[in-house]
Design an enzyme around this catalytic site. Structure first.
Site, PDB file in Angstrom:
ATOM      1  N   ASN A 154     -19.961  29.848  23.459  1.00  0.00           N
ATOM      2  CA  ASN A 154     -18.632  30.348  23.150  1.00  0.00           C
ATOM      3  C   ASN A 154     -18.540  30.632  21.653  1.00  0.00           C
ATOM      4  OD1 ASN A 154     -15.847  30.494  22.472  1.00  0.00           O
ATOM      5  ND2 ASN A 154     -15.294  29.340  24.305  1.00  0.00           N
ATOM      6  N   LYS A 191     -15.826  28.831  19.727  1.00  0.00           N
ATOM      7  CA  LYS A 191     -16.080  27.426  19.410  1.00  0.00           C
ATOM      8  C   LYS A 191     -17.060  27.299  18.252  1.00  0.00           C
ATOM      9  CE  LYS A 191     -16.250  24.336  22.716  1.00  0.00           C
ATOM     10  NZ  LYS A 191     -16.711  23.436  23.817  1.00  0.00           N
ATOM     11  N   ASP A 248     -17.646  17.966  24.434  1.00  0.00           N
ATOM     12  CA  ASP A 248     -17.074  18.251  25.741  1.00  0.00           C
ATOM     13  C   ASP A 248     -15.598  17.905  25.630  1.00  0.00           C
ATOM     14  OD1 ASP A 248     -17.873  19.079  28.579  1.00  0.00           O
ATOM     15  OD2 ASP A 248     -16.577  17.356  28.928  1.00  0.00           O
ATOM     16  N   SER A 249     -14.782  18.890  25.862  1.00  0.00           N
ATOM     17  CA  SER A 249     -13.344  18.712  25.701  1.00  0.00           C
ATOM     18  C   SER A 249     -12.644  18.940  27.024  1.00  0.00           C
ATOM     19  CB  SER A 249     -12.799  19.693  24.654  1.00  0.00           C
ATOM     20  OG  SER A 249     -13.406  19.480  23.414  1.00  0.00           O
ATOM     21  N   TYR A 288      -6.899  26.303  26.854  1.00  0.00           N
ATOM     22  CA  TYR A 288      -5.526  25.918  27.159  1.00  0.00           C
ATOM     23  C   TYR A 288      -4.596  25.961  25.942  1.00  0.00           C
ATOM     24  CZ  TYR A 288      -7.396  24.251  31.616  1.00  0.00           C
ATOM     25  OH  TYR A 288      -8.004  24.180  32.857  1.00  0.00           O
ATOM     26  N   ASP A 289      -5.106  26.435  24.811  1.00  0.00           N
ATOM     27  CA  ASP A 289      -4.299  26.466  23.586  1.00  0.00           C
ATOM     28  C   ASP A 289      -2.915  27.097  23.769  1.00  0.00           C
ATOM     29  OD1 ASP A 289      -6.282  25.190  22.191  1.00  0.00           O
ATOM     30  OD2 ASP A 289      -6.969  26.969  21.110  1.00  0.00           O
ATOM     31  N   LYS A 326      -4.648  24.425  13.118  1.00  0.00           N
ATOM     32  CA  LYS A 326      -5.161  23.827  14.349  1.00  0.00           C
ATOM     33  C   LYS A 326      -6.292  22.846  14.050  1.00  0.00           C
ATOM     34  CE  LYS A 326      -7.641  24.893  18.597  1.00  0.00           C
ATOM     35  NZ  LYS A 326      -8.367  25.923  19.355  1.00  0.00           N
ATOM     36  N   HIS A 338      -7.974  17.876  18.555  1.00  0.00           N
ATOM     37  CA  HIS A 338      -8.889  16.894  19.128  1.00  0.00           C
ATOM     38  C   HIS A 338     -10.322  17.151  18.668  1.00  0.00           C
ATOM     39  CE1 HIS A 338      -8.869  20.489  21.504  1.00  0.00           C
ATOM     40  NE2 HIS A 338      -9.818  20.069  22.310  1.00  0.00           N
TER      41      HIS A 338
END
Length: 202
Positions: free
Chosen positions: A11, A14, A73-74, A158-159, A179, A184
Site C-alpha cells: 500500500n 501506508k 497490522d492495524s 476506515y479513516d 493524523k 494508532h
C-alpha cells in the site's frame, strides 16, 4: 541495499505514512522501501492477533530479502460489534483491500446504532524483525467515534468514518501531519522508531 529496512506492505499510502512517522525520529525516509518495490509477495496472514500477523509479514520479508523488516497490522475495534472487525478489518466485506465495500458494510451494520454507542478504536501492532532473529513489538490505539457517513478525502481505509476523541473532524479530514501526530500507527511506529534507528546505525 545496506542501510535499508523493508516495510511489509504493498500500500503506497501506508509507505508514505510510515516514512513520515519515522522521519520524525531522524530516520532518512529513503532508507525505508515497500515490499512491492522489491517484488516480494505478501504472505498468508493467519495469526490470531494483530501482533501475530505483523510478525508473520515481517518474518517473511526477512526470509525473502535478508534485510531487516518492519510491519504493522492495524484493525478497527468496534465496541457494539464485540471488537469486530478487528484483524479482519481489511477484508470485512469478504475480500481484501476494498475500502469502499468495507466502509459500506460497516455503516450498514451500524445503521440503527445511536451515537452514544458508536464508540470504536483503531488498534495497531508495529514490529521490527532483524536477520539475526531479534524481534520488537509495539502497540498503539486511537479512541474514536464512528460517523454515519464518510467524510474527508485524506487517508485511507476506515479513516473517513472515524472521529478521534476530542476532535470534530474524521481522520480523513485531518492533514497527514495532524493524523500522524495522534494515530494508532503513529503511536506504535514512534515507539518502534528507536529500534529501527539502532538497526540502521553503523
Amino acid at each position: 541495499m545496506t542501510g535499508t529496512v523493508v516495510l511489509a506492505t504493498h500500500n503506497a499510502h501506508k509507505v508514505a505514512e510510515v516514512r513520515a512517522i519515522l522521519a520524525e525520529a531522524g530516520l532518512d525516509p529513503r532508507c525505508l522501501v515497500g515490499a512491492a518495490d522489491l517484488g516480494v509477495a505478501p504472505p498468508v496472514e493467519d495469526g490470531l492477533t494483530s501482533a501475530d500477523n505483523a510478525l508473520i509479514k515481517a518474518r517473511a520479508l526477512v526470509a525473502a530479502t535478508g534485510l531487516a523488516a518492519v510491519a504493522d497490522d492495524s484493525g478497527l475495534v468496534v465496541d457494539v460489534l464485540g471488537g469486530a472487525p478487528g484483524i479482519f478489518s481489511a477484508r470485512w466485506c469478504g475480500h481484501h483491500g476494498d475500502d469502499e465495500a468495507n466502509l459500506r458494510l460497516l455503516l450498514d451494520q451500524l445503521a440503527d446504532v445511536p451515537d452514544p454507542h458508536r464508540t470504536a478504536r483503531f488498534r495497531c501492532a508495529a514490529v521490527l524483525v532483524t536477520p539475526d532473529g531479534a524481534e520488537v513489538v509495539e502497540h498503539g490505539d486511537l479512541a474514536s467515534t464512528l460517523t454515519t457517513a464518510p467524510r474527508g478525502a485524506n487517508g485511507f481505509g476506515y479513516d473517513p468514518v472515524l472521529v478521534p476523541d476530542g476532535e470534530r473532524r474524521t481522520c480523513a479530514e485531518l492533514s497527514a501531519t495532524e493524523k500522524n501526530a495522534r494515530s494508532h500507527r503513529g503511536t506504535a511506529f514512534r515507539a518502534l522508531a528507536p529500534a529501527v534507528v539502532a538497526v540502521l546505525s553503523p
